[in-house]
Enzyme design. Structure first.
Site, PDB file in Angstrom:
ATOM      1  N   GLU A   1      52.493  39.035  46.742  1.00 53.75           N
ATOM      2  CA  GLU A   1      52.977  37.683  46.996  1.00 53.75           C
ATOM      3  C   GLU A   1      53.086  36.855  45.730  1.00 53.75           C
ATOM      4  O   GLU A   1      52.387  37.090  44.744  1.00 53.75           O
ATOM      5  CB  GLU A   1      52.082  36.985  48.018  1.00 53.75           C
ATOM      6  CG  GLU A   1      50.640  36.892  47.603  1.00 53.75           C
ATOM      7  CD  GLU A   1      49.773  36.295  48.706  1.00 53.75           C
ATOM      8  OE1 GLU A   1      49.747  36.851  49.812  1.00 53.75           O
ATOM      9  OE2 GLU A   1      49.132  35.278  48.447  1.00 53.75           O
TER      10      GLU A   1
ATOM     11  N   CYS B   1      53.805  31.249  40.420  1.00 51.40           N
ATOM     12  CA  CYS B   1      52.509  31.920  40.347  1.00 51.40           C
ATOM     13  C   CYS B   1      52.734  33.380  40.727  1.00 51.40           C
ATOM     14  O   CYS B   1      53.210  33.672  41.818  1.00 51.40           O
ATOM     15  CB  CYS B   1      51.542  31.257  41.319  1.00 51.40           C
ATOM     16  SG  CYS B   1      49.963  32.114  41.459  1.00 51.40           S
TER      17      CYS B   1
ATOM     18  N   CYS C   1      42.893  43.936  44.303  1.00 45.47           N
ATOM     19  CA  CYS C   1      42.054  43.594  43.151  1.00 45.47           C
ATOM     20  C   CYS C   1      40.703  44.261  43.340  1.00 45.47           C
ATOM     21  O   CYS C   1      40.248  44.429  44.469  1.00 45.47           O
ATOM     22  CB  CYS C   1      41.875  42.078  43.078  1.00 45.47           C
ATOM     23  SG  CYS C   1      40.905  41.513  41.665  1.00 45.47           S
TER      24      CYS C   1
ATOM     25  N   CYS D   1      35.442  39.066  43.988  1.00 43.88           N
ATOM     26  CA  CYS D   1      34.941  37.686  44.109  1.00 43.88           C
ATOM     27  C   CYS D   1      34.763  37.357  45.598  1.00 43.88           C
ATOM     28  O   CYS D   1      35.641  37.614  46.416  1.00 43.88           O
ATOM     29  CB  CYS D   1      35.893  36.696  43.448  1.00 43.88           C
ATOM     30  SG  CYS D   1      36.027  36.958  41.670  1.00 43.88           S
TER      31      CYS D   1
ATOM     32  N   CYS E   1      37.402  35.234  47.655  1.00 40.73           N
ATOM     33  CA  CYS E   1      38.819  35.488  47.412  1.00 40.73           C
ATOM     34  C   CYS E   1      39.385  36.525  48.386  1.00 40.73           C
ATOM     35  O   CYS E   1      38.850  37.623  48.519  1.00 40.73           O
ATOM     36  CB  CYS E   1      39.022  35.947  45.979  1.00 40.73           C
ATOM     37  SG  CYS E   1      40.733  36.257  45.567  1.00 40.73           S
TER      38      CYS E   1
ATOM     39  N   LEU F   1      35.325  30.205  35.992  1.00 45.18           N
ATOM     40  CA  LEU F   1      33.914  30.049  35.639  1.00 45.18           C
ATOM     41  C   LEU F   1      33.059  29.977  36.914  1.00 45.18           C
ATOM     42  O   LEU F   1      32.172  30.790  37.117  1.00 45.18           O
ATOM     43  CB  LEU F   1      33.792  28.771  34.796  1.00 45.18           C
ATOM     44  CG  LEU F   1      32.474  28.483  34.106  1.00 45.18           C
ATOM     45  CD1 LEU F   1      32.027  29.643  33.234  1.00 45.18           C
ATOM     46  CD2 LEU F   1      32.596  27.211  33.260  1.00 45.18           C
TER      47      LEU F   1
ATOM     48  N   ASN G   1      39.135  27.168  49.286  1.00 45.12           N
ATOM     49  CA  ASN G   1      39.764  27.375  50.591  1.00 45.12           C
ATOM     50  C   ASN G   1      38.724  28.086  51.443  1.00 45.12           C
ATOM     51  O   ASN G   1      38.280  29.175  51.091  1.00 45.12           O
ATOM     52  CB  ASN G   1      41.012  28.245  50.453  1.00 45.12           C
ATOM     53  CG  ASN G   1      42.120  27.495  49.758  1.00 45.12           C
ATOM     54  OD1 ASN G   1      42.605  26.490  50.253  1.00 45.12           O
ATOM     55  ND2 ASN G   1      42.491  27.962  48.581  1.00 45.12           N
TER      56      ASN G   1
ATOM     57  N   CYS H   1      45.626  32.276  47.291  1.00 49.47           N
ATOM     58  CA  CYS H   1      45.608  33.677  46.856  1.00 49.47           C
ATOM     59  C   CYS H   1      45.373  34.701  47.947  1.00 49.47           C
ATOM     60  O   CYS H   1      44.324  34.718  48.576  1.00 49.47           O
ATOM     61  CB  CYS H   1      44.486  33.890  45.858  1.00 49.47           C
ATOM     62  SG  CYS H   1      44.175  32.508  44.826  1.00 49.47           S
TER      63      CYS H   1
HETATM   64  N1  SAH Z   1      41.725  37.316  38.771  1.00 51.91           N
HETATM   65  C1  SAH Z   1      42.084  36.089  38.138  1.00 51.91           C
HETATM   66  C2  SAH Z   1      43.282  35.374  38.744  1.00 51.91           C
HETATM   67  C3  SAH Z   1      43.442  35.312  40.225  1.00 51.91           C
HETATM   68  S1  SAH Z   1      42.742  34.066  41.209  1.00 51.91           S
HETATM   69  C4  SAH Z   1      40.906  35.162  38.072  1.00 51.91           C
HETATM   70  O1  SAH Z   1      39.842  35.520  38.561  1.00 51.91           O
HETATM   71  O2  SAH Z   1      41.015  34.110  37.467  1.00 51.91           O
HETATM   72  C5  SAH Z   1      43.206  32.469  40.648  1.00 51.91           C
HETATM   73  C6  SAH Z   1      42.093  31.446  40.863  1.00 51.91           C
HETATM   74  O3  SAH Z   1      41.919  31.129  42.247  1.00 51.91           O
HETATM   75  C7  SAH Z   1      40.758  31.939  40.346  1.00 51.91           C
HETATM   76  O4  SAH Z   1      40.096  30.913  39.674  1.00 51.91           O
HETATM   77  C8  SAH Z   1      40.056  32.295  41.641  1.00 51.91           C
HETATM   78  O5  SAH Z   1      38.684  32.338  41.462  1.00 51.91           O
HETATM   79  C9  SAH Z   1      40.537  31.207  42.568  1.00 51.91           C
HETATM   80  N2  SAH Z   1      40.358  31.470  44.006  1.00 51.91           N
HETATM   81  C10 SAH Z   1      40.450  32.637  44.682  1.00 51.91           C
HETATM   82  N3  SAH Z   1      40.197  32.480  45.990  1.00 51.91           N
HETATM   83  C11 SAH Z   1      39.948  31.174  46.169  1.00 51.91           C
HETATM   84  C12 SAH Z   1      39.604  30.377  47.302  1.00 51.91           C
HETATM   85  N4  SAH Z   1      39.450  30.900  48.526  1.00 51.91           N
HETATM   86  N5  SAH Z   1      39.424  29.050  47.085  1.00 51.91           N
HETATM   87  C13 SAH Z   1      39.564  28.514  45.856  1.00 51.91           C
HETATM   88  N6  SAH Z   1      39.871  29.211  44.761  1.00 51.91           N
HETATM   89  C14 SAH Z   1      40.058  30.528  44.904  1.00 51.91           C
END
Ligand code: SAH
Length: 353
Positions: free
Chosen positions: A93, A106, A113, A117, A120, A216, A291, A334
């Site tokens: 996407e 984006c 992945c 995290c 995510c 971070l 989110n 995401c």
């Molecule tokens: N892998 C990379 C880029 C992808 S995610 C990274 O970790 O930076 C882009 C951003 O969205 C990252 O900061 C990620 O931590 C954040 N993100 C992912 N899921 C999220 C959610 N449910 N709510 C808020 N931020 C989220």
């Protein structure tokens, strides 16, 4: 014989291929322009190339354009989310966001992945595979063609960890910013990473002028490990010293992303600790109200709490913004759409079996 992906080739590679096929090397520049500047759909459109050479090209190269299988537009802010099918039927996407200063896309850097995290959606089914340079380029090309709008900014913040697909990412950046292509300024490209120190250091040496954002999400290793399994492997001290090195080499202001999760990383003490951690760096802290992920019990803090967190940072003279939410009505965050599409397809397969 497997066909070679022509969209992933840079101009030097394409020149070699063209000469191997017995043609003059300037033909490569013509083909390159058709693909990367005029965003054509296949060899048949290349009218300044002879028909016989076009046929040779079709026998030698694959031309993996992406197919848009779904497109959702937000009624609130015009944000468009695209679901693209790759040549092996995987889906990824991408999102088009319209701002006053221009259009931003984006893109995803991987199908799935493996970073895990906890908040995510992109990581729930693990990593399927890396995206080729062509598949990253094509997300931008298709969106520009479908929407008819020029793209001026790119953020690599979709599904995937870009620094886990390092070589393809760097090639993508060089090609999209090339004057033989869309010529998007490197200053308008941002890569977001969960923080892989050796690859951040490598990126610092590439001579690129792109912006780097670090996810971070916590001001110390212990809290970070709760949200990000990679934090067990890479300590903040090492991640931040790689970020410092990136700044020294590129002089690009650093961004620190901080997804706020109620009761996990949103306390006043954590805000104070965060301020200390980044104080003195030329940086911006971008607060992202998470989110909600109900399955894991992760919810965004209330507005008052978010504001309080921001105030503490500001009192400590840290630049801070709260990310504006785009496409709230279309699952724009995401990995959410990709996952629901994959789940739907799986259900269909089961019911057809
Ligand atoms: N892998 C990379 C880029 C992808 S995610 C990274 O970790 O930076 C882009 C951003 O969205 C990252 O900061 C990620 O931590 C954040 N993100 C992912 N899921 C999220 C959610 N449910 N709510 C808020 N931020 C989220």
């Amino acid at each position: 014989m497997e066909l070679k992906d022509v969209i992933s080739m840079d101009l030097t590679e394409l020149e070699k291929e063209v000469v191997l096929l017995g043609e003059k090397s300037y033909r490569a520049a013509q083909i390159y322009r058709w693909i990367h500047e005029k965003l054509c759909d296949g060899f048949d459109e290349m009218t300044n190339i002879s028909e016989s050479f076009r046929e040779r090209c079709k026998e030698t190269f694959s031309f993996p354009v992406l197919k848009a299988v779904e497109r959702l537009e937000s009624a609130i802010d015009g944000t468009c989310k695209f679901l693209f099918e790759l040549s092996d039927k995987n889906v990824i996407e991408s999102v088009l966001m319209k701002y006053h200063h221009g259009n931003s896309v984006c893109i995803s850097s991987q199908a799935g992945c493996r970073m895990g995290c906890r908040f995510c959606a992109s990581t729930l089914n693990g990593l399927t595979r890396n995206l080729a340079p062509s598949e990253m380029l094509e997300q931008v090309y298709r969106i520009q063609k479908i929407s008819g709008q020029r793209v001026s900014n790119i953020v690599v913040m979709g599904t995937g960890e870009p620094l886990d697909n390092y070589d393809n990412l760097v090639k993508f950046i060089r090609m999209i910013s090339s004057e033989n292509g869309l010529n998007i300024s490197q200053r308008n490209i941002t890569v977001s990473t969960c923080g892989i120190p050796e690859n951040i250091s490598r990126l610092a040496e590439e001579g690129l002028g792109i912006n780097l954002a670090l996810s971070l999400h916590a001001p110390n290793d212990t809290d970070r490990e709760v949200l990000m399994p990679v934090a067990r492997q890479y300590k903040l001290k090492d991640v931040l010293s790689a970020m410092d090195k990136y700044y020294q080499k590129t002089k690009r202001r650093l961004t620190f992303e901080y997804s706020l999760v109620a009761g996990v990383n949103d306390s006043a003490a954590q805000a104070e600790q965060l301020a200390k951690l980044v104080f003195g760096k030329n940086c911006l802290v971008n607060l992202i109200p998470v989110n909600d992920v109900k399955e894991r019990g992760f919810f965004r803090p209330n507005t008052e709490k978010i504001q309080k967190f921001k105030n503490i940072l500001e009192k400590n003279r840290i630049h801070v913004t709260i990310r504006r939410e785009m496409g709230a009505d279309i699952n724009a965050a995401c990995g959410q759409l990709r996952k629901s599409y994959a789940d739907k397809r799986k259900q269909q397969e089961v019911s057809q079996a």
